[in-house]
Scaffold this motif. Structure first.
Motif, PDB file in Angstrom:
ATOM      1  N   ILE A   1       1.306  -7.945  -6.849  1.00  0.00           N
ATOM      2  CA  ILE A   1       2.320  -8.290  -5.842  1.00  0.00           C
ATOM      3  C   ILE A   1       2.332  -7.240  -4.736  1.00  0.00           C
ATOM      4  O   ILE A   1       2.404  -7.576  -3.550  1.00  0.00           O
ATOM      5  CB  ILE A   1       3.717  -8.445  -6.490  1.00  0.00           C
ATOM      6  N   HIS A   2       2.251  -5.966  -5.130  1.00  0.00           N
ATOM      7  CA  HIS A   2       2.214  -4.896  -4.137  1.00  0.00           C
ATOM      8  C   HIS A   2       0.979  -5.038  -3.252  1.00  0.00           C
ATOM      9  O   HIS A   2       1.054  -4.845  -2.027  1.00  0.00           O
ATOM     10  CB  HIS A   2       2.219  -3.540  -4.842  1.00  0.00           C
ATOM     11  N   PHE A   3      -0.161  -5.383  -3.850  1.00  0.00           N
ATOM     12  CA  PHE A   3      -1.380  -5.603  -3.076  1.00  0.00           C
ATOM     13  C   PHE A   3      -1.194  -6.744  -2.076  1.00  0.00           C
ATOM     14  O   PHE A   3      -1.561  -6.603  -0.897  1.00  0.00           O
ATOM     15  CB  PHE A   3      -2.559  -5.906  -4.009  1.00  0.00           C
ATOM     16  N   LEU A   4      -0.650  -7.867  -2.518  1.00  0.00           N
ATOM     17  CA  LEU A   4      -0.453  -9.004  -1.602  1.00  0.00           C
ATOM     18  C   LEU A   4       0.466  -8.641  -0.444  1.00  0.00           C
ATOM     19  O   LEU A   4       0.164  -8.947   0.719  1.00  0.00           O
ATOM     20  CB  LEU A   4       0.115 -10.204  -2.361  1.00  0.00           C
ATOM     21  N   LEU A   5       1.577  -7.995  -0.752  1.00  0.00           N
ATOM     22  CA  LEU A   5       2.510  -7.618   0.310  1.00  0.00           C
ATOM     23  C   LEU A   5       1.923  -6.545   1.221  1.00  0.00           C
ATOM     24  O   LEU A   5       2.191  -6.535   2.431  1.00  0.00           O
ATOM     25  CB  LEU A   5       3.836  -7.171  -0.297  1.00  0.00           C
ATOM     26  N   SER A   6       1.103  -5.656   0.668  1.00  0.00           N
ATOM     27  CA  SER A   6       0.429  -4.657   1.497  1.00  0.00           C
ATOM     28  C   SER A   6      -0.598  -5.313   2.416  1.00  0.00           C
ATOM     29  O   SER A   6      -0.778  -4.892   3.561  1.00  0.00           O
ATOM     30  CB  SER A   6      -0.268  -3.612   0.629  1.00  0.00           C
ATOM     31  N   ALA A   7      -1.278  -6.344   1.914  1.00  0.00           N
ATOM     32  CA  ALA A   7      -2.239  -7.076   2.746  1.00  0.00           C
ATOM     33  C   ALA A   7      -1.532  -7.782   3.891  1.00  0.00           C
ATOM     34  O   ALA A   7      -2.013  -7.781   5.031  1.00  0.00           O
ATOM     35  CB  ALA A   7      -3.019  -8.076   1.898  1.00  0.00           C
TER      36      ALA A   7
END
Length: 154
Positions: A142-148
């Motif tokens: 989730i952190h990766f998606l929001l960071s992207a």
């Protein structure tokens, strides 16, 4: 007159802002669940040590790096140069991949260990570690998606 409050660089928060904005709000759950995986795996002894060694490496590496990453953002260290949004996205993509591989290998080891009735407590601890490793994987993803999404907005 210069302001003394923490101003974000682009969309990157600093100071207390990392505790209130997405995706940075996921630092604490990542640390909690990653630390639980680390503790649970370290408290058991399973005969095939190789998969457990990988899980320990991933949990310790991600715990330390996430803590350092959070401190850098909290102290405003990302203000000195650009590229932090991309670096945040890349780190969390790598951590997601690492945790997913560790969770799968830990689950496989736990399934193989299921038949040993002499160490039922160890089996239960390993089940908890598997669950927490998948939860940590979810938080990193989730952190990766929001960071992207944040990186694409720059």
């Amino acid at each position: 007159m210069a302001s003394t409050t923490a101003q974000p660089v682009g969309n990157l928060p600093s100071g207390v802002g990392i505790c209130t904005t997405a995706p940075d709000i996921f630092y604490l759950p990542e640390l909690i669940f990653g630390g639980l995986v680390w503790i649970l795996v370290a408290s058991t002894h399973v005969i095939p040590a190789n998969p457990q060694g990988w899980v320990m490496f991933v949990s310790v590496f991600c715990f330390v790096m996430t803590f350092l990453w959070m401190v850098i953002f909290a102290c405003g260290g990302h203000r000195n140069s650009g590229g932090w949004a991309a670096a945040d996205m890349v780190y969390h993509a790598l951590a997601t991949f690492f945790y997913l591989s560790a969770a799968v290998s830990l689950a496989k080891t736990t399934i193989d260990y299921q038949g040993d009735s002499n160490n039922f407590k160890t089996y239960q601890i390993d089940i908890a570690a598997v669950v927490f490793s998948y939860v940590a994987t979810l938080f990193y993803f989730i952190h990766f998606l929001l960071s992207a999404i944040r990186w694409r907005s720059f």
